[in-house]
Design a protein around this motif. Structure first.
Motif, PDB file in Angstrom:
ATOM      1  N   ARG A   1     -20.618  32.375 -89.554  1.00 27.23           N
ATOM      2  CA  ARG A   1     -19.995  31.432 -90.487  1.00 27.23           C
ATOM      3  C   ARG A   1     -19.534  30.187 -89.742  1.00 27.23           C
ATOM      4  N   ALA A   2     -19.398  29.090 -90.472  1.00 26.64           N
ATOM      5  CA  ALA A   2     -19.014  27.820 -89.855  1.00 26.64           C
ATOM      6  C   ALA A   2     -18.010  27.087 -90.734  1.00 26.64           C
ATOM      7  N   LEU A   3     -17.126  26.355 -90.088  1.00 26.72           N
ATOM      8  CA  LEU A   3     -16.118  25.539 -90.774  1.00 26.72           C
ATOM      9  C   LEU A   3     -16.707  24.156 -91.035  1.00 26.72           C
ATOM     10  N   VAL A   4     -16.716  23.734 -92.290  1.00 23.18           N
ATOM     11  CA  VAL A   4     -17.336  22.458 -92.649  1.00 23.18           C
ATOM     12  C   VAL A   4     -16.469  21.681 -93.636  1.00 23.18           C
ATOM     13  N   VAL A   5     -16.771  20.390 -93.753  1.00 23.04           N
ATOM     14  CA  VAL A   5     -16.070  19.518 -94.685  1.00 23.04           C
ATOM     15  C   VAL A   5     -17.060  18.464 -95.168  1.00 23.04           C
ATOM     16  N   GLY A   6     -16.840  17.935 -96.375  1.00 29.75           N
ATOM     17  CA  GLY A   6     -17.684  16.865 -96.887  1.00 29.75           C
ATOM     18  C   GLY A   6     -17.447  15.575 -96.119  1.00 29.75           C
ATOM     19  N   CYS A   7     -18.510  14.796 -95.948  1.00 28.23           N
ATOM     20  CA  CYS A   7     -18.418  13.568 -95.146  1.00 28.23           C
ATOM     21  C   CYS A   7     -17.374  12.602 -95.695  1.00 28.23           C
ATOM     22  N   ASP A   8     -17.333  12.425 -97.004  1.00 26.14           N
ATOM     23  CA  ASP A   8     -16.375  11.475 -97.582  1.00 26.14           C
ATOM     24  C   ASP A   8     -14.944  11.979 -97.469  1.00 26.14           C
ATOM     25  N   TYR A   9     -14.738  13.288 -97.554  1.00 27.81           N
ATOM     26  CA  TYR A   9     -13.386  13.832 -97.397  1.00 27.81           C
ATOM     27  C   TYR A   9     -12.866  13.552 -95.990  1.00 27.81           C
TER      28      TYR A   9
ATOM     29  N   TYR B   1     -19.867  26.049-101.542  1.00 30.71           N
ATOM     30  CA  TYR B   1     -20.790  25.087-100.936  1.00 30.71           C
ATOM     31  C   TYR B   1     -20.819  23.781-101.724  1.00 30.71           C
ATOM     32  N   ASN B   2     -20.915  23.890-103.034  1.00 26.60           N
ATOM     33  CA  ASN B   2     -21.011  22.685-103.851  1.00 26.60           C
ATOM     34  C   ASN B   2     -19.692  21.914-103.926  1.00 26.60           C
ATOM     35  N   PHE B   3     -18.558  22.609-103.908  1.00 23.28           N
ATOM     36  CA  PHE B   3     -17.282  21.909-103.878  1.00 23.28           C
ATOM     37  C   PHE B   3     -17.104  21.146-102.564  1.00 23.28           C
ATOM     38  N   VAL B   4     -17.549  21.731-101.460  1.00 25.50           N
ATOM     39  CA  VAL B   4     -17.479  21.014-100.186  1.00 25.50           C
ATOM     40  C   VAL B   4     -18.405  19.798-100.224  1.00 25.50           C
ATOM     41  N   LEU B   5     -19.593  19.975-100.780  1.00 26.51           N
ATOM     42  CA  LEU B   5     -20.515  18.840-100.922  1.00 26.51           C
ATOM     43  C   LEU B   5     -19.869  17.692-101.684  1.00 26.51           C
TER      44      LEU B   5
ATOM     45  N   LEU C   1     -18.254  28.483 -94.538  1.00 29.34           N
ATOM     46  CA  LEU C   1     -19.473  28.863 -95.254  1.00 29.34           C
ATOM     47  C   LEU C   1     -20.378  29.697 -94.353  1.00 29.34           C
ATOM     48  N   PRO C   2     -21.226  30.526 -94.960  1.00 29.24           N
ATOM     49  CA  PRO C   2     -22.279  31.166 -94.171  1.00 29.24           C
ATOM     50  C   PRO C   2     -23.062  30.104 -93.410  1.00 29.24           C
ATOM     51  N   LEU C   3     -23.445  30.422 -92.190  1.00 32.93           N
ATOM     52  CA  LEU C   3     -24.041  29.420 -91.313  1.00 32.93           C
ATOM     53  C   LEU C   3     -25.257  28.749 -91.929  1.00 32.93           C
ATOM     54  N   HIS C   4     -26.105  29.513 -92.623  1.00 32.24           N
ATOM     55  CA  HIS C   4     -27.323  28.891 -93.163  1.00 32.24           C
ATOM     56  C   HIS C   4     -27.003  27.846 -94.228  1.00 32.24           C
TER      57      HIS C   4
ATOM     58  N   VAL D   1     -19.979  17.804 -92.403  1.00 27.08           N
ATOM     59  CA  VAL D   1     -19.738  17.745 -90.965  1.00 27.08           C
ATOM     60  C   VAL D   1     -19.167  19.095 -90.546  1.00 27.08           C
ATOM     61  N   ARG D   2     -19.680  19.630 -89.447  1.00 23.80           N
ATOM     62  CA  ARG D   2     -19.129  20.878 -88.925  1.00 23.80           C
ATOM     63  C   ARG D   2     -17.901  20.561 -88.071  1.00 23.80           C
ATOM     64  N   LEU D   3     -16.818  21.279 -88.303  1.00 22.54           N
ATOM     65  CA  LEU D   3     -15.572  21.059 -87.594  1.00 22.54           C
ATOM     66  C   LEU D   3     -15.336  22.167 -86.560  1.00 22.54           C
ATOM     67  N   LEU D   4     -14.629  21.817 -85.499  1.00 21.00           N
ATOM     68  CA  LEU D   4     -14.178  22.771 -84.483  1.00 21.00           C
ATOM     69  C   LEU D   4     -15.288  23.722 -84.019  1.00 21.00           C
ATOM     70  N   PRO D   5     -16.386  23.197 -83.521  1.00 21.60           N
ATOM     71  CA  PRO D   5     -17.491  24.073 -83.095  1.00 21.60           C
ATOM     72  C   PRO D   5     -17.122  24.989 -81.929  1.00 21.60           C
TER      73      PRO D   5
END
Length: 204
Positions: A81-89, A144-148, A156-159, A171-175
Motif C-alpha cells: 500500500r502507498a500514501l497518496v494525495v491529489g495534486c491540487d490538494y 481512489y476517486n475521492f483522492v483523484l 491505497l493499494p499500490l497498483h 503524488v506519493r507521499l513519504l516514500p
C-alpha cells in the motif's frame, strides 16, 4: 468421477474485494478459466465480507489478516500500500517530512480499517497518525476517486496508487515510510462441497 477426470468439470463460486478487480488477480482468474474450460466461475466483487456457508460461496479471497481458524486458508501473497494525495490538494501545502506532519490534513478513510494508521520508517521508527477524516467510505475504489478529486490524503493499494501517479493526478507521499501490507488469503470451508475444484483453483 470429476475428481478422477483429466479435465475438471463443475462450477465454482467465489467472492473478492472490489479493488482486486483491477489487480493481478483478474488475469490470474482468467488464466485459470482458459486452462479449465469446463469449470464455470461466478466471481462476486464486494467490499463487504461474505459468509461462505450462508451466502453459498465455495471460496473467498480476503485482504487483511485472518482471525477465523474454523476455515481452511492459504496465503496467496501480500498487497503493498502507498500514501497518496491529489495534486491540487497538495498545492499550497508544505510537503510532509514525517507522518505526524499529516495530522491536520484531510483524510479519506476506509470504513473497514482502523482509524489510526501505523507508519514505520526504514530505520524502524514508528509513528501513529489519526488524521482528520472528513470522508469515510466503504469502497477502496471510492477512496481512489475521492483522492483523484482532491478530497484529501489516503492509503491505497499500490497498483491503484501507481495508476493515479502515472496519470499525473496523484503524488506519493513519504516514500521512506511504509504501512503494513495486506495479506491476500484464499479461505474455504473445511468440508467444501466442491473441494477438488477449490483446491485446484487455490493451487493455480
Amino acid at each position: 468421477l470429476n475428481a478422477l477426470s483429466l479435465d475438471p468439470v463443475g462450477a465454482l463460486r467465489m467472492s473478492l474485494p472490489t479493488f482486486l478487480a483491477s489487480s493481478r488477480m483478474t488475469p490470474a482468474i482468467a488464466g485459470f478459466a482458459r486452462q479449465h474450460p469446463n469449470v464455470a466461475l461466478t466471481v462476486v466483487y464486494t467490499d463487504y465480507p461474505k459468509n461462505l456457508l450462508e451466502d453459498g460461496f465455495d471460496l473467498n479471497i480476503r485482504a487483511g489478516w485472518l482471525d477465523d481458524s474454523a476455515m481452511m486458508s492459504r496465503k496467496l501473497g501480500e498487497g503493498e500500500r502507498a500514501l497518496v494525495v491529489g495534486c491540487d490538494y497538495l498545492k499550497g501545502r508544505t510537503m510532509p517530512l514525517r507522518p505526524s506532519d499529516l495530522e491536520d490534513w484531510d483524510w479519506v478513510r476506509y470504513k473497514h480499517r482502523a482509524d489510526t494508521t501505523v507508519f514505520t520508517s526504514r530505520s524502524g521508527e514508528v509513528e501513529r497518525v489519526m488524521g482528520n477524516a472528513q470522508i469515510e467510505v466503504d469502497s477502496v475504489d471510492a477512496m481512489y476517486n475521492f483522492v483523484l478529486h482532491n478530497a484529501g490524503v489516503s492509503i491505497l493499494p499500490l497498483h491503484l496508487a501507481e495508476q493515479g501517479v502515472a496519470a499525473g493526478r496523484m503524488v506519493r507521499l513519504l516514500p521512506d515510510w511504509s504501512v503494513r501490507p495486506l495479506g491476500i488469503h484464499a479461505v474455504w470451508p473445511d468440508k467444501s462441497r466442491r473441494e477438488t475444484l477449490t483446491l485446484l483453483f487455490v493451487r493455480y
